[in-house]
Design a protein around this motif. Structure first.
Motif, PDB file in Angstrom:
ATOM      1  N   ARG A   1      -8.485   8.740 -12.116  1.00 27.70           N
ATOM      2  CA  ARG A   1      -8.991   8.560 -10.650  1.00 27.70           C
ATOM      3  C   ARG A   1      -8.075   9.544  -9.967  1.00 27.70           C
ATOM      4  O   ARG A   1      -6.785   9.352  -9.990  1.00 27.70           O
ATOM      5  CB  ARG A   1      -8.697   7.241 -10.104  1.00 27.70           C
TER       6      ARG A   1
ATOM      7  N   PHE B   1     -16.134  -3.562   1.992  1.00 28.58           N
ATOM      8  CA  PHE B   1     -16.637  -2.373   2.123  1.00 28.58           C
ATOM      9  C   PHE B   1     -18.242  -3.096   2.408  1.00 28.58           C
ATOM     10  O   PHE B   1     -18.540  -3.972   1.669  1.00 28.58           O
ATOM     11  CB  PHE B   1     -17.013  -1.356   1.253  1.00 28.58           C
TER      12      PHE B   1
ATOM     13  N   ARG C   1     -13.419   9.968  -9.493  1.00 26.20           N
ATOM     14  CA  ARG C   1     -12.919  10.010 -10.950  1.00 26.20           C
ATOM     15  C   ARG C   1     -13.403  11.611 -11.364  1.00 26.20           C
ATOM     16  O   ARG C   1     -14.111  11.980 -11.046  1.00 26.20           O
ATOM     17  CB  ARG C   1     -13.255   9.209 -11.827  1.00 26.20           C
TER      18      ARG C   1
ATOM     19  N   ARG D   1       2.614   2.005   1.493  1.00 27.56           N
ATOM     20  CA  ARG D   1       2.356   3.217   0.637  1.00 27.56           C
ATOM     21  C   ARG D   1       3.285   4.140   0.949  1.00 27.56           C
ATOM     22  O   ARG D   1       3.622   4.748   1.924  1.00 27.56           O
ATOM     23  CB  ARG D   1       0.826   3.514   0.744  1.00 27.56           C
TER      24      ARG D   1
ATOM     25  N   LEU E   1      -4.940   8.426  -7.744  1.00 22.16           N
ATOM     26  CA  LEU E   1      -3.988   7.863  -8.361  1.00 22.16           C
ATOM     27  C   LEU E   1      -3.103   8.848  -9.169  1.00 22.16           C
ATOM     28  O   LEU E   1      -2.093   8.491  -9.612  1.00 22.16           O
ATOM     29  CB  LEU E   1      -4.108   6.698  -9.201  1.00 22.16           C
TER      30      LEU E   1
ATOM     31  N   LEU F   1     -13.718   6.755  -1.868  1.00 18.39           N
ATOM     32  CA  LEU F   1     -14.173   5.618  -0.989  1.00 18.39           C
ATOM     33  C   LEU F   1     -12.892   4.926  -0.654  1.00 18.39           C
ATOM     34  O   LEU F   1     -12.400   4.765   0.517  1.00 18.39           O
ATOM     35  CB  LEU F   1     -15.421   4.678  -1.669  1.00 18.39           C
ATOM     36  N   CYS F   2     -12.418   4.314  -1.468  1.00 18.20           N
ATOM     37  CA  CYS F   2     -11.207   3.496  -1.322  1.00 18.20           C
ATOM     38  C   CYS F   2      -9.873   3.823  -1.076  1.00 18.20           C
ATOM     39  O   CYS F   2      -8.972   3.490  -0.541  1.00 18.20           O
ATOM     40  CB  CYS F   2     -11.403   2.228  -2.314  1.00 18.20           C
ATOM     41  N   GLY F   3      -9.512   5.107  -1.696  1.00 22.69           N
ATOM     42  CA  GLY F   3      -8.403   5.787  -1.782  1.00 22.69           C
ATOM     43  C   GLY F   3      -7.098   4.905  -2.359  1.00 22.69           C
ATOM     44  O   GLY F   3      -6.049   5.341  -2.546  1.00 22.69           O
ATOM     45  N   MET F   4      -7.516   3.885  -3.075  1.00 20.09           N
ATOM     46  CA  MET F   4      -6.459   3.223  -3.780  1.00 20.09           C
ATOM     47  C   MET F   4      -6.737   2.594  -5.176  1.00 20.09           C
ATOM     48  O   MET F   4      -6.224   1.877  -5.891  1.00 20.09           O
ATOM     49  CB  MET F   4      -6.051   1.905  -2.971  1.00 20.09           C
ATOM     50  N   GLY F   5      -7.723   3.417  -5.732  1.00 24.67           N
ATOM     51  CA  GLY F   5      -7.809   3.206  -7.432  1.00 24.67           C
ATOM     52  C   GLY F   5      -8.942   1.981  -7.612  1.00 24.67           C
ATOM     53  O   GLY F   5      -9.001   1.639  -8.695  1.00 24.67           O
ATOM     54  N   ILE F   6      -9.724   1.665  -6.710  1.00 23.67           N
ATOM     55  CA  ILE F   6     -10.612   0.536  -6.990  1.00 23.67           C
ATOM     56  C   ILE F   6     -11.824   1.090  -7.423  1.00 23.67           C
ATOM     57  O   ILE F   6     -12.461   0.441  -8.272  1.00 23.67           O
ATOM     58  CB  ILE F   6     -10.466  -0.527  -5.642  1.00 23.67           C
ATOM     59  N   CYS F   7     -12.516   2.040  -6.542  1.00 23.67           N
ATOM     60  CA  CYS F   7     -13.820   2.067  -6.653  1.00 23.67           C
ATOM     61  C   CYS F   7     -14.225   3.201  -7.697  1.00 23.67           C
ATOM     62  O   CYS F   7     -15.529   3.441  -8.001  1.00 23.67           O
ATOM     63  CB  CYS F   7     -14.462   2.805  -5.287  1.00 23.67           C
ATOM     64  N   TYR F   8     -13.368   4.131  -8.065  1.00 26.17           N
ATOM     65  CA  TYR F   8     -13.622   4.874  -9.239  1.00 26.17           C
ATOM     66  C   TYR F   8     -14.513   6.270  -8.745  1.00 26.17           C
ATOM     67  O   TYR F   8     -15.142   6.775  -9.684  1.00 26.17           O
ATOM     68  CB  TYR F   8     -14.225   4.553 -10.423  1.00 26.17           C
ATOM     69  N   GLU F   9     -14.788   6.239  -7.478  1.00 21.26           N
ATOM     70  CA  GLU F   9     -15.983   7.310  -7.053  1.00 21.26           C
ATOM     71  C   GLU F   9     -14.968   8.694  -7.156  1.00 21.26           C
ATOM     72  O   GLU F   9     -15.477   9.801  -7.347  1.00 21.26           O
ATOM     73  CB  GLU F   9     -16.153   7.118  -5.625  1.00 21.26           C
TER      74      GLU F   9
ATOM     75  N   MET G   1      -5.345   7.846   1.834  1.00 19.69           N
ATOM     76  CA  MET G   1      -5.444   9.367   1.202  1.00 19.69           C
ATOM     77  C   MET G   1      -4.459  10.214   2.061  1.00 19.69           C
ATOM     78  O   MET G   1      -4.238  11.236   1.285  1.00 19.69           O
ATOM     79  CB  MET G   1      -7.001   9.525   1.411  1.00 19.69           C
TER      80      MET G   1
ATOM     81  N   ILE H   1     -16.002  -3.278  -5.468  1.00 21.19           N
ATOM     82  CA  ILE H   1     -16.639  -2.731  -4.273  1.00 21.19           C
ATOM     83  C   ILE H   1     -17.837  -3.707  -3.811  1.00 21.19           C
ATOM     84  O   ILE H   1     -17.852  -4.211  -2.815  1.00 21.19           O
ATOM     85  CB  ILE H   1     -16.970  -1.147  -4.358  1.00 21.19           C
TER      86      ILE H   1
END
Lengths: 441, 81
Positions: free
Chosen positions: B62, A122, B53, A49, B65, B43-51, A142, A396
């Motif tokens: 998101r 997870f 947003r 990344r 991203l 949560l995921c840091g990579m665009g998967i979880c949408y938390e 992150m 997830i």
């Protein structure tokens, strides 16, 4: 409403990590025009990344070679939404629609190489929805995106060699890594260490990691059972054997191994294997003619496997079979490493029993464990509880329910991710190279 | 340093980072409220979880991203969306 202009490369590569970059380069070397698409704002995938052409090492070398190829065009920030099959000049071709920051883009190609990688698994435990509880690879991503962890107390937990790389990376950014808790036992870890040492190059990597992590407790057979905090994470409780102990922390970075990301493959109609991976031939061909897969989505095995598979699939897809003479020997080495990974980091059964009745399993729809225990399948759970039906579409909770309830997470349907009405209605715009100011972050 | 409009209030944030990292730098460790009213963060840091947003210039994105840009209007998504 979607109409011309349509992008028409010979080869569409989806995913710009180690497998996708290698595949794009290899296909272009054989004379094919390539469109390389990735969800992220720049190349590298998860493991690389934030990759920049100026950086050293094999990743930087590879990116420089890709960028020097006039036949490779890139499309970043591109999320696959829909796939249709159309009749091409002499065989069926695929039309893939992507959502991008600049609107919808459609790409038609006779050959598609999927290199969509893997994502973290997870597992729900009490408190895992508190802000501050994140993925292990998640926190790493992150931080690579600029998140400041200087002076923050971090507990890294879960399973797999990724935990060590994450811990070392966090420490390099000034985080205080309180502990690394690995659920696998000492025996498994020792066996993995031996297997890795036999696999060329891995012993050196391990020594570097050990040095970067000197002084950080690495706790085998240890896993998180509870996270607590008022408004955000303040403390995690870990268990080893029958003993539990608490650690104060600002972040809990917890990932329980990697799951092949097969959603794009499922949208293309590719058959999946019993372990949830995309089934491929030795040449990387999937069950769908003209569609190949390379890297983590064919089975989690790391960057060396991904690069080799990207090379093999692109050679096979573009008629460069003469370049493959050394591939069988290399394939044996990466496969033995992959097998050692799977064996050594198998998840212990207790991890499936951490969730309390009130623990949320599906975070999008807030479905608790108690509501899912009475269900018998993923489909039943979706119908009765809305589990897996929110924005993440089960990405997830799907893998979590595999571990918790033994369900097979299935039922991918288009669009793969939420699609804006504007994208549905817009005229796809022509592609143009990114301006220099849009360097990936 | 870019300035973003965060819930209507101008905030200076680091340049060349994701919006998620910028929000954290501005003291927002939580990005949304869940359907049942829990505070949530990335949560995921990579665009998967949408938390992670948030509303960016009126559309839901998101933040992990999204590269932060000067002048972005950023608001929390309405509960449940």
């Amino acid at each position: 409403m979607a109409s011309e202009p349509l992008l028409t490369p010979d080869v569409l590569v989806i995913g710009a990590g180690p497998a996708g970059l290698t595949a794009a380069l290899t296909a272009a070397q054989g004379g094919a025009s390539v469109l390389l698409a990735d969800l992220n704002p720049g190349p590298g995938g998860q493991i690389w990344r934030g990759l920049k052409a100026g950086q050293g090492g094999e990743a930087g070398d590879l990116l420089r070679q890709v960028q020097a190829q006039p036949k490779v065009q890139t499309l970043y920030g591109a999320e696959l939404k829909l796939v249709e099959t159309v009749q091409g000049r002499n065989r069926p071709e695929r039309v893939a629609q992507f959502g991008t920051p600049g609107g919808a883009r459609r790409v038609q190609a006779g050959t598609v190489i999927l290199a969509t990688g893997s994502s973290e698994r997870f597992l729900p435990f009490p408190g895992w929805t508190l802000p501050g509880v994140v993925g292990a690879g998640g926190l790493q991503a992150m931080v690579k995106g600029g998140l400041d962890v200087k002076g923050a107390r971090v507990v890294v937990a879960g399973s797999g060699p990724l935990l060590l790389a994450v811990a070392a990376g966090l420490r390099a950014k000034g985080a205080k890594v309180v502990a690394v808790a690995e659920q696998a036992g000492v025996g498994s870890l020792a066996a993995f260490g031996l297997a890795a040492a036999r696999s060329g190059g891995k012993a050196g990597e391990a020594a570097e990691l050990a040095w970067a992590l000197r002084g950080v407790p690495y706790l085998p057979a240890t896993f998180p059972v509870r996270a607590e905090g008022e408004k955000q994470l303040e403390r995690v409780t870990l268990r080893t054997g029958r003993a539990e102990f608490g650690l104060r922390c600002d972040w809990l970075a917890a990932g329980f191994g990697l799951v092949p990301d097969t959603r794009a493959a499922a949208l293309f109609g590719c058959a999946l294997g019993s372990g949830g991976e995309v089934q491929v031939s030795v040449w990387g061909a999937t069950s769908v003619p003209g569609v190949y897969a390379a890297g983590e989505l064919t089975g989690v095995g790391g960057a060396d496997k991904a690069r080799l598979e990207g090379f093999v699939a692109a050679c096979a897809a573009t008629g460069q079979v003469e370049r493959l003479h050394d591939a069988p020997r290399q394939a044996e080495s990466v496969r033995s490493f992959q097998a050692a990974l799977g064996r050594s980091f198998a998840l212990r059964p207790q991890l499936a029993r951490l969730a309390a009745p009130a623990t949320i399993v599906c975070r999008c729809e807030d479905v608790p464990h108690a509501a899912l225990q009475g269900c018998h399948s993923w489909t039943e759970a979706k119908l009765h509880t809305r589990c897996g039906m929110g924005p993440c579409q089960g990405r997830i909770c799907g893998p979590a329910t595999e571990t918790l309830y033994g369900w097979r997470f299935s039922g991918v349907r288009p669009p793969l991710s939420p699609l804006s009405i504007a994208d549905l209605l817009s005229e796809p715009a022509p592609i143009s190279p990114l301006p220099a100011s849009q360097e990936p972050i | 340093m870019p300035e973003i409009l965060l819930n209507g209030r101008p905030v200076r944030v680091p340049a060349e980072v994701t919006l998620l990292a910028a929000l954290h730098a501005a003291g927002y460790g939580s990005t949304r409220v869940s359907l049942s009213g829990e505070r949530r963060g990335a949560l995921c840091g990579m665009g998967i979880c949408y938390e992670c947003r948030v509303r960016v210039n009126g559309t839901t994105q998101r933040s992990c991203l999204t590269p932060v840009q000067d002048g972005m209007r950023v608001e929390e998504v309405p509960n449940g969306l």
